[in-house]
Design a protein around this motif. Structure first.
Motif, mmCIF file in Angstrom:
data_model
loop_
_atom_site.group_PDB
_atom_site.id
_atom_site.type_symbol
_atom_site.label_atom_id
_atom_site.label_comp_id
_atom_site.label_asym_id
_atom_site.label_seq_id
_atom_site.Cartn_x
_atom_site.Cartn_y
_atom_site.Cartn_z
ATOM 1 N N ASN A 115 9.930 -21.821 -28.431
ATOM 2 C CA ASN A 115 10.016 -22.431 -27.111
ATOM 3 C C ASN A 115 9.786 -23.934 -27.207
ATOM 4 N N TYR A 116 9.824 -24.593 -26.051
ATOM 5 C CA TYR A 116 9.609 -26.036 -26.003
ATOM 6 C C TYR A 116 8.629 -26.329 -24.871
ATOM 7 N N THR A 117 7.613 -27.147 -25.154
ATOM 8 C CA THR A 117 6.541 -27.395 -24.194
ATOM 9 C C THR A 117 6.406 -28.875 -23.885
ATOM 10 N N ILE A 118 6.266 -29.180 -22.596
ATOM 11 C CA ILE A 118 6.020 -30.541 -22.120
ATOM 12 C C ILE A 118 4.583 -30.594 -21.608
ATOM 13 N N VAL A 119 3.761 -31.441 -22.184
ATOM 14 C CA VAL A 119 2.347 -31.541 -21.818
ATOM 15 C C VAL A 119 2.136 -32.804 -20.987
ATOM 16 N N LEU A 120 1.411 -32.665 -19.881
ATOM 17 C CA LEU A 120 1.227 -33.745 -18.914
ATOM 18 C C LEU A 120 -0.252 -33.969 -18.631
ATOM 19 N N ASN A 121 -0.556 -35.032 -17.924
ATOM 20 C CA ASN A 121 -1.945 -35.289 -17.534
ATOM 21 C C ASN A 121 -2.331 -34.567 -16.249
ATOM 22 N N LYS A 122 -1.358 -34.014 -15.540
ATOM 23 C CA LYS A 122 -1.619 -33.243 -14.322
ATOM 24 C C LYS A 122 -0.437 -32.318 -14.078
ATOM 25 N N THR A 123 -0.664 -31.291 -13.283
ATOM 26 C CA THR A 123 0.388 -30.321 -13.004
ATOM 27 C C THR A 123 1.337 -30.871 -11.943
ATOM 28 N N PRO A 124 2.637 -30.912 -12.199
ATOM 29 C CA PRO A 124 3.580 -31.461 -11.213
ATOM 30 C C PRO A 124 3.786 -30.531 -10.025
ATOM 31 N N ASN A 125 4.169 -31.129 -8.917
ATOM 32 C CA ASN A 125 4.522 -30.364 -7.722
ATOM 33 C C ASN A 125 6.004 -29.994 -7.706
ATOM 34 N N GLU A 126 6.801 -30.867 -8.270
ATOM 35 C CA GLU A 126 8.246 -30.644 -8.298
ATOM 36 C C GLU A 126 8.753 -30.819 -9.730
ATOM 37 N N VAL A 127 9.638 -29.922 -10.139
ATOM 38 C CA VAL A 127 10.227 -29.972 -11.474
ATOM 39 C C VAL A 127 11.745 -29.869 -11.337
ATOM 40 N N VAL A 128 12.449 -30.851 -11.891
ATOM 41 C CA VAL A 128 13.918 -30.811 -11.925
ATOM 42 C C VAL A 128 14.346 -30.975 -13.378
ATOM 43 N N LEU A 129 15.086 -29.986 -13.896
ATOM 44 C CA LEU A 129 15.589 -30.009 -15.264
ATOM 45 C C LEU A 129 17.108 -29.987 -15.208
ATOM 46 N N GLU A 130 17.745 -30.975 -15.827
ATOM 47 C CA GLU A 130 19.195 -31.091 -15.755
ATOM 48 C C GLU A 130 19.828 -30.856 -17.120
ATOM 49 N N ASP A 157 21.087 -26.582 -32.688
ATOM 50 C CA ASP A 157 20.970 -28.029 -32.500
ATOM 51 C C ASP A 157 20.075 -28.350 -31.318
ATOM 52 N N SER A 158 19.475 -29.537 -31.343
ATOM 53 C CA SER A 158 18.697 -30.008 -30.195
ATOM 54 C C SER A 158 19.621 -30.244 -29.012
ATOM 55 N N ILE A 159 19.124 -29.990 -27.827
ATOM 56 C CA ILE A 159 19.914 -30.249 -26.619
ATOM 57 C C ILE A 159 19.169 -31.250 -25.750
ATOM 58 N N SER A 160 19.905 -32.064 -25.037
ATOM 59 C CA SER A 160 19.305 -33.069 -24.165
ATOM 60 C C SER A 160 19.041 -32.466 -22.789
ATOM 61 N N ILE A 161 17.845 -32.683 -22.294
ATOM 62 C CA ILE A 161 17.465 -32.221 -20.961
ATOM 63 C C ILE A 161 16.861 -33.389 -20.209
ATOM 64 N N ASN A 162 17.463 -33.743 -19.106
ATOM 65 C CA ASN A 162 16.878 -34.782 -18.258
ATOM 66 C C ASN A 162 15.779 -34.150 -17.411
ATOM 67 N N VAL A 163 14.576 -34.680 -17.531
ATOM 68 C CA VAL A 163 13.397 -34.104 -16.888
ATOM 69 C C VAL A 163 12.901 -35.051 -15.806
ATOM 70 N N ASN A 164 12.845 -34.561 -14.577
ATOM 71 C CA ASN A 164 12.276 -35.330 -13.470
ATOM 72 C C ASN A 164 11.105 -34.547 -12.907
ATOM 73 N N LEU A 165 9.925 -35.133 -12.960
ATOM 74 C CA LEU A 165 8.703 -34.473 -12.506
ATOM 75 C C LEU A 165 8.033 -35.335 -11.450
ATOM 76 N N LYS A 166 7.549 -34.704 -10.388
ATOM 77 C CA LYS A 166 6.881 -35.430 -9.315
ATOM 78 C C LYS A 166 5.539 -34.775 -9.025
ATOM 79 N N ASP A 167 4.503 -35.617 -8.828
ATOM 80 C CA ASP A 167 3.188 -35.066 -8.528
ATOM 81 C C ASP A 167 2.956 -34.993 -7.026
ATOM 82 N N SER A 168 1.771 -34.553 -6.625
ATOM 83 C CA SER A 168 1.497 -34.274 -5.217
ATOM 84 C C SER A 168 1.471 -35.528 -4.358
ATOM 85 N N VAL A 169 1.136 -36.698 -4.941
ATOM 86 C CA VAL A 169 1.066 -37.918 -4.133
ATOM 87 C C VAL A 169 2.369 -38.711 -4.161
#
Length: 414
Positions: A115-130, A157-169
């Motif tokens: 699998n593939y894991t993205i580690v953040l400093n806080k849990t996002p409210n919105e996740v968009v993966l393109e 092969d590696s695949i490109s994923i555009n990641v847009n993450l938004k937090d609660s504020v």
């Protein structure tokens, strides 16, 4: 200077109001204010002997007695506009709320097993993966401060994923990541299931199953609702839906149980190997979740009323005596609310002013000088509390929920 601090549902004894000169580079999160006042139990405060000038005003819940607010843990509010002090000012109003003001940051991303894991400093409210594979071959789950991506097949092969993450504020990350989903000797995590068992219902039974990983297959032969030692209601594919089709980790089952079935306890049954996850793991433990069917004569017919002092949209929430959500209604073009056929009990009603129409409460954003969305509860004008007692067959109507004043200086016209 006489000030008014609004009454709130939580405690206000530790709240502080402070003033900072506008030419000072500090603020409520960095250093104590130049002038401050402790708020009394009635929500009032007074600051005197202030040098004439322009100031920023803040209020916060000083739980740790540091004389400044904590980004993550303490409720706060601020007045967006500067306050010019050249005479006595009264009628300042604050609405305190919590919201982690630290911007969301991507700490690291890497392959974990297959699998593939993205580690953040806080849990996002919105996740968009393109990526064209997201939602068909690639799915994700949201964990504590991380986004976990799963693929149904090995990708060489590696695949490109555009990641847009938004937090609660409202802070967001927009990044392009190259993800690998390769073969691994790492043993997959076992599939686990939790159900919203213990819920009471009348006719419409909303069952929710939560999995630790995306689900790819269901054996309907071993999934059913039992209400007798020999009687069952089959769960059919058309009764099921995923809460988020890109995640497939929360399964909603909507069943209609007619009054003609004279039983009180209904149990959702799922044998072992009923569910298969994206890593090929089956549930090893059988599931049994109980639900209680209520009789119509024991239900309150209706609780209804209106909201005054604010414009919608509104999220109206019916809470039980423990503060747990029992019902929710969204009012887009109305200030009239109604909850029908509810269990006899004591309730409270909370209203969220959904100004941005995203169907959730949004905290303040200090850097953008954006206020939190207001929340307010029903308060009985005679008793001063918000408890609403209902019994079977009762109708409670004409409740009036009055919005708290907006943050700022209350004008004489109000």
């Amino acid at each position: 200077m006489n000030r008014y601090f609004p009454g709130r549902n939580d405690k206000i004894e530790d709240a502080i109001v402070g003033l900072y000169p506008i030419d000072d580079t500090t603020n409520v999160f960095i250093a104590p204010p130049y002038y401050l006042s402790q708020v009394d139990t009635a929500g009032n405060f007074n600051i005197s002997n202030i040098k004439a000038g322009k100031y920023f005003a803040y209020a916060w819940q000083d739980d740790n007695n540091s004389l400044k607010a904590e980004y993550k843990s303490e409720a706060f509010d601020f007045i967006k506009d500067t306050i010019t002090i050249d005479q006595n000012i009264s009628g300042l109003h604050f609405n305190l709320s919590k919201g982690d003001q630290n911007p969301i940051n991507l700490l690291r991303s890497s392959t974990l097993g297959s699998n593939y894991t993205i580690v953040l400093n806080k849990t996002p409210n919105e996740v968009v993966l393109e990526n064209e594979k997201v939602g068909s071959e690639i799915f994700y789950t949201l964990g504590d401060k991380r986004v976990n991506l799963y693929s149904q097949s090995v990708l060489t092969d590696s695949i490109s994923i555009n990641v847009n993450l938004k937090d609660s504020v409202g802070y967001e990350i927009d990044s392009l990541l190259w993800a690998k989903f390769e073969e691994s000797d790492r043993k997959p995590e076992k599939l686990t299931i939790s159900a919203n068992s213990g819920k009471s219902f009348y006719q419409d039974l909303p069952i929710e199953l939560t999995f630790n990983k995306p689900i790819t297959n269901i054996n309907f032969d071993s999934l059913y609702l039992a209400y007798d030692t020999a009687s069952i209601i089959r769960v059919l594919p058309e009764m099921l839906s995923f809460k988020d089709s890109l995640r497939r980790d929360v399964l909603e089952i909507n069943l209609l149980v007619p009054d003609s079935i004279p039983f009180e306890i209904f149990s959702l049954k799922a044998a072992d190997s009923t569910f298969r996850d994206i890593e090929g793991q089956y549930n090893e433990v059988a599931l049994s979740a109980n639900y209680k069917k209520l009789k119509k004569e024991t239900l309150s017919d209706e609780i209804s009323g209106r909201i005054e002092g604010s414009e919608g949209p509104f999220i109206v929430q019916l809470l039980d005596s423990k503060g747990e959500l029992k019902r929710e209604s969204y009012l887009e073009n109305s200030n009239q609310f109604s909850f029908r056929l509810i269990e006899a009990a004591s309730y409270q009603i909370r209203v969220i002013e959904d100004t941005n129409m995203n169907h959730r409460w949004d905290p303040a954003n200090f850097e953008e000088r954006r206020y939190a969305e207001r929340t307010f509860n029903f308060i009985d004008p005679e008793t001063g509390n918000g408890n609403i007692l209902v019994r079977g067959g009762w109708i409670v109507e004409d409740l009036v929920i009055t919005a708290t004043p907006k943050t700022g200086i209350k004008s004489s016209e109000n």
